[in-house]
Design a protein around this motif. Sequence first.
Motif, mmCIF file in Angstrom:
data_model
loop_
_atom_site.group_PDB
_atom_site.id
_atom_site.type_symbol
_atom_site.label_atom_id
_atom_site.label_comp_id
_atom_site.label_asym_id
_atom_site.label_seq_id
_atom_site.Cartn_x
_atom_site.Cartn_y
_atom_site.Cartn_z
ATOM 1 N N THR A 1 -0.530 -6.505 19.181
ATOM 2 C CA THR A 1 -0.475 -5.250 19.946
ATOM 3 C C THR A 1 0.456 -4.228 19.299
ATOM 4 O OG1 THR A 1 -1.051 -6.384 22.006
ATOM 5 C CG2 THR A 1 -0.035 -4.220 22.196
ATOM 6 N N PRO A 2 1.664 -4.612 18.859
ATOM 7 C CA PRO A 2 2.482 -3.636 18.130
ATOM 8 C C PRO A 2 1.788 -3.097 16.882
ATOM 9 C CG PRO A 2 3.823 -5.495 18.800
ATOM 10 C CD PRO A 2 2.407 -5.861 19.120
ATOM 11 N N LEU B 1 0.761 0.871 16.035
ATOM 12 C CA LEU B 1 1.059 1.599 14.799
ATOM 13 C C LEU B 1 -0.216 2.125 14.152
ATOM 14 C CD1 LEU B 1 3.743 -0.762 13.184
ATOM 15 C CD2 LEU B 1 4.135 1.554 14.064
ATOM 16 N N TYR B 2 -1.218 1.305 14.144
ATOM 17 C CA TYR B 2 -2.495 1.627 13.486
ATOM 18 C C TYR B 2 -3.169 2.830 14.138
ATOM 19 C CZ TYR B 2 -7.117 0.598 11.459
ATOM 20 O OH TYR B 2 -8.318 0.666 10.781
ATOM 21 N N THR B 3 -3.016 2.970 15.454
ATOM 22 C CA THR B 3 -3.718 4.025 16.194
ATOM 23 C C THR B 3 -2.764 5.076 16.762
ATOM 24 O OG1 THR B 3 -3.630 2.726 18.248
ATOM 25 C CG2 THR B 3 -5.548 2.420 16.840
ATOM 26 N N LYS B 4 -1.575 5.196 16.200
ATOM 27 C CA LYS B 4 -0.571 6.088 16.806
ATOM 28 C C LYS B 4 -1.006 7.556 16.802
ATOM 29 C CE LYS B 4 2.325 6.863 12.702
ATOM 30 N NZ LYS B 4 3.699 6.800 12.178
ATOM 31 N N ASP B 5 -1.877 7.941 15.874
ATOM 32 C CA ASP B 5 -2.352 9.326 15.821
ATOM 33 C C ASP B 5 -3.649 9.514 16.602
ATOM 34 O OD1 ASP B 5 -0.222 10.044 14.151
ATOM 35 O OD2 ASP B 5 -1.312 9.373 12.367
ATOM 36 N N ILE B 6 -4.187 8.422 17.176
ATOM 37 C CA ILE B 6 -5.445 8.491 17.932
ATOM 38 C C ILE B 6 -5.106 8.591 19.413
ATOM 39 C CG2 ILE B 6 -7.698 7.427 18.288
ATOM 40 C CD1 ILE B 6 -6.985 8.055 15.340
ATOM 41 N N TYR C 1 -4.982 2.368 23.338
ATOM 42 C CA TYR C 1 -5.124 1.148 22.546
ATOM 43 C C TYR C 1 -4.014 0.128 22.828
ATOM 44 C CZ TYR C 1 -8.830 3.230 19.728
ATOM 45 O OH TYR C 1 -10.027 3.781 19.307
ATOM 46 N N ASN C 2 -3.143 0.419 23.770
ATOM 47 C CA ASN C 2 -2.054 -0.507 24.112
ATOM 48 C C ASN C 2 -2.547 -1.506 25.162
ATOM 49 O OD1 ASN C 2 0.395 -1.770 24.430
ATOM 50 N ND2 ASN C 2 1.301 -0.139 25.671
ATOM 51 N N GLN C 3 -3.050 -2.660 24.701
ATOM 52 C CA GLN C 3 -3.653 -3.672 25.581
ATOM 53 C C GLN C 3 -3.087 -5.053 25.239
ATOM 54 O OE1 GLN C 3 -5.870 -2.767 27.930
ATOM 55 N NE2 GLN C 3 -6.191 -0.649 27.285
ATOM 56 N N PRO C 4 -1.819 -5.344 25.591
ATOM 57 C CA PRO C 4 -1.159 -6.586 25.145
ATOM 58 C C PRO C 4 -1.805 -7.868 25.652
ATOM 59 C CG PRO C 4 0.187 -5.401 26.757
ATOM 60 C CD PRO C 4 -0.913 -4.479 26.363
ATOM 61 N N LEU C 5 -2.198 -7.933 26.917
ATOM 62 C CA LEU C 5 -2.805 -9.159 27.443
ATOM 63 C C LEU C 5 -4.151 -9.422 26.785
ATOM 64 C CD1 LEU C 5 -2.822 -11.570 29.329
ATOM 65 C CD2 LEU C 5 -3.726 -10.090 31.150
ATOM 66 N N PHE C 6 -4.941 -8.375 26.607
ATOM 67 C CA PHE C 6 -6.218 -8.529 25.907
ATOM 68 C C PHE C 6 -6.002 -9.035 24.484
ATOM 69 C CE2 PHE C 6 -9.038 -6.330 22.835
ATOM 70 C CZ PHE C 6 -10.168 -7.120 23.027
ATOM 71 N N GLY C 7 -5.002 -8.473 23.801
ATOM 72 C CA GLY C 7 -4.722 -8.908 22.430
ATOM 73 C C GLY C 7 -4.391 -10.383 22.361
ATOM 74 N N VAL D 1 8.619 0.022 18.436
ATOM 75 C CA VAL D 1 7.635 -0.275 17.401
ATOM 76 C C VAL D 1 7.685 0.773 16.287
ATOM 77 C CG1 VAL D 1 5.204 -0.699 16.900
ATOM 78 C CG2 VAL D 1 6.152 -1.327 19.134
ATOM 79 N N THR D 2 8.185 0.345 15.142
ATOM 80 C CA THR D 2 8.125 1.142 13.914
ATOM 81 C C THR D 2 7.640 0.222 12.797
ATOM 82 O OG1 THR D 2 10.398 0.619 13.247
ATOM 83 C CG2 THR D 2 10.080 2.558 14.660
ATOM 84 N N VAL D 3 7.270 0.798 11.677
ATOM 85 C CA VAL D 3 6.803 -0.024 10.554
ATOM 86 C C VAL D 3 7.904 -0.982 10.105
ATOM 87 C CG1 VAL D 3 6.015 0.002 8.150
ATOM 88 C CG2 VAL D 3 5.147 1.707 9.767
#
Length: 497
Positions: free
Chosen positions: A320-321, A325-330, A335-341, A455-457
Amino acid sequence: MKNKVTLLNMISGLILQFFTLISGFILPKIILTCFGSEVNGLVSSLNQFLSYITLVEGGITGVIVANLYKPIVEQDNNKISSVLVTADRFYKKIGALFIAYSVILSIIYPLHFKTEFTFSYVCSLTLILSLTLLIQYMYSLTLRTLLNADKKGYVVNFTQTLIVIFNVLFALISVFIYPSIHVLKLISGSLFLLQPLIFNRYVKKNYKIDWKVEPDNSLIKSRWNGFAINLAAFIHNSTDVTVLTFLANLKTVSIYSVYSLVSSGIKQMINACLSGIAHTVGQAYAKKNWKELNQKLDIYEYIVLILVFFLFTVTALLITPFVQLYTKDIVDTDYNQPLFGFLLVLAEALYLIKLPHLNLAYSANKFKEITVPAYIEAMLNIMISVALVKWIGLIGVTIGTIVGMTYRMVFHVYYTSKIVPGRAQCIFYRKLFLFAAGAGGGFVFCYKLLPLQTVTVGSWIVHAIFYCVVMGAILLAISILFFQNEMKFFWKYVKRK
């Protein structure tokens, strides 16, 4: 030499999956950034519907591989030729049918599913996306099946690695010069023409195949024994996206596909590591060498569990983190779905854990005997997914997959004990319990002691290293304490000349 070939298959598979994983992150990122979540969901959905053609195959690939093991061991060129001619004729019929199916889908999809895109946009994109499968059925699949059965998977892997690298390079160039999803996917599909060119050259040089021999039509009839297995595998890979397409929307499909990039990438990487072992087990069964088969099953189970519990536990902590990061500009969907992940990672882990037993059944040509359990798994997956998706969305479809995978794992462990003399079920469950306990403890320790909150790189990389060290130490300790024989056998197996 045989063991070196197996190692080469594993290494080449890892190289392929490394580049595939990188490509799998770069290409969707390009689509999300340049075209948005709706286009990304549309591409994922169309690819899923196009893959329905694999159901027509009816399990013939598994049957072909199972029937190639013995003639390859015995160097029976006439029998090998007969099997390949049968497969080639059947695959070309599927290819012809696929052309008709693709045209029909390109018309029906934009009419049935309401999107923001025009009819011509969706129709033309559907036909372009169909190129990849069409080329494989018409020109590549027969030769690829032969190479994999003969433990020459490294030829397939290196060829596909070349295609993956070119695909990324040309995609980056195409969006820079002319940003069009149609152009990008047309380039991707056309690159698959490299497969038949390379495979044909290699097979002509190293095999004596007579393409004029009579086909063995009994193989076509027996493919229905493998249909249920093919159906179950297809449903595992397609149910979630299909159900979400019908009962949710394309943005939800995009969320699923982005998380699936990670879980599927790890799954394919593990599959690459195991590909050489799977065919080695198949040849051991063909020789009816039960002692050798039991030894190889031991190491197969051990390697699967080590890889799955190490990689998927770390993935469960980081997925999830990473997606954040991958979708931070979207910003067009959440896209923040921790339980699903977490549940998606668990589902893919369960799929892999049963592989030693599933592949043994394939190698033993026991397709008919495992048909009913495959159908039960498929029905459980579909019914639970459809029942829960309206209530809990993404989580509901993942629960359906988990239930189906758990049932199938239990069955195949039981069935292995029936076809391999002296193979008790407790051998597997002891390994599973020890590794699951260690991975569960490691997950809780990492999550509580050093949770990833900001969450950062940089923080993601630091946490990834910490989690890998912790999980690696735990699983190594379990191996030393309980699996010294497997560790010694694996080391001897790799070193043996």
